[in-house]
Design an enzyme around this catalytic site. Sequence first.
Site, short mmCIF file in Angstrom:
data_model
loop_
_atom_site.label_atom_id
_atom_site.label_comp_id
_atom_site.label_asym_id
_atom_site.label_seq_id
_atom_site.Cartn_x
_atom_site.Cartn_y
_atom_site.Cartn_z
CG PHE A 177 9.29 2.45 12.48
CD1 PHE A 177 9.14 1.43 12.52
CD2 PHE A 177 7.44 3.16 11.71
CE1 PHE A 177 8.08 0.74 11.76
CE2 PHE A 177 6.46 2.31 10.84
CZ PHE A 177 6.62 0.76 11.23
CG ASP A 209 6.39 3.35 0.56
OD1 ASP A 209 6.05 2.02 0.28
OD2 ASP A 209 6.55 2.62 2.15
CG ASP A 227 13.64 -1.68 6.18
OD1 ASP A 227 15.18 -1.05 6.60
OD2 ASP A 227 13.19 -1.09 6.54
CE LYS A 282 -3.60 -1.94 2.92
NZ LYS A 282 -4.03 -2.46 4.44
N GLY A 283 1.67 1.51 0.41
CA GLY A 283 2.77 2.54 0.76
C GLY A 283 3.20 2.79 0.17
C1 PRP Z 1 7.48 -1.30 3.26
C2 PRP Z 1 7.33 -0.79 1.96
C3 PRP Z 1 8.14 -1.64 0.85
C4 PRP Z 1 8.77 -2.68 2.12
C5 PRP Z 1 10.09 -2.12 1.93
O1 PRP Z 1 5.73 -2.31 2.89
O2 PRP Z 1 6.03 -0.10 1.71
O3 PRP Z 1 6.83 -2.50 0.47
O4 PRP Z 1 7.73 -2.69 3.52
O5 PRP Z 1 11.04 -2.99 2.91
P1 PRP Z 1 12.49 -3.75 2.86
O6 PRP Z 1 13.24 -3.28 1.90
O7 PRP Z 1 12.84 -4.47 3.97
O8 PRP Z 1 11.04 -5.11 2.08
P2 PRP Z 1 4.93 -2.65 4.11
O9 PRP Z 1 5.60 -3.99 4.49
O10 PRP Z 1 5.44 -1.92 5.00
O11 PRP Z 1 3.36 -3.07 3.46
P3 PRP Z 1 2.58 -1.57 2.94
O12 PRP Z 1 3.58 -1.15 1.98
O13 PRP Z 1 1.01 -2.37 2.69
O14 PRP Z 1 2.82 -0.39 4.39
#
Ligand code: PRP
Length: 186
Positions: A159, A107, A110, A44-45
Amino acid sequence: MNNYEKDIEVLFSEKEIQDAINRLGGEITGFYKDKNPLVLGVLKGSFMFVADLIRVLNFELEMEFIGLSSYGECTESSGEVTITVKSPDVLEGIPVYQNRHVLVVEDIVDSGNTISFLKEKIMEHSPASVKVCTLTSKPARREVDIPIDYLGFKVPNKFIVGYGMDYNGKYRNLHYIGYLKNPPSP
Ligand code: PRP
């Protein structure tokens, strides 16, 4: 002062985000303007970022979305990527990616696990190219060495929330990007 400001330290204002988007728009246009790319927003982000980003891309493109999640109800990425909204083109072999220039829009990068997982899936469908645009990147947490082609901001090892990014579903609606002043323990 709204209800959120006591919880969040602001990193990038709405204006700074728009300036970054304008800069990214120029960089992206340089490569893609004659390529009719497929822009793939990762839900979703990225929903807010990708909506603003494509409005500064003044050339022909198409949009797709996929939902991926790597977080449970905790503050650390679990490393395991789950598909939450299916893109039939990724999963069922519909050749939307074949010979297409694909720009993945995130978005945040990480650990890098989500982008690495998605790039591998797309590569199975013989795209012309795959590049990554992310609004934010947290290099301190990287586990997978994944190239980022278009980057908005590097962010500290905090965070990060706001402008599409959440903690437990909250804060996606903020106009700015910040971090939780008092994050819960992982
Ligand atoms: C977040 C963000 C990325 C991912 C990055 O998604 O949108 O897709 O984490 O993290 P990584 O590099 O450690 O894999 P999240 O899992 O929070 O889902 P969301 O976008 O639905 O909030």
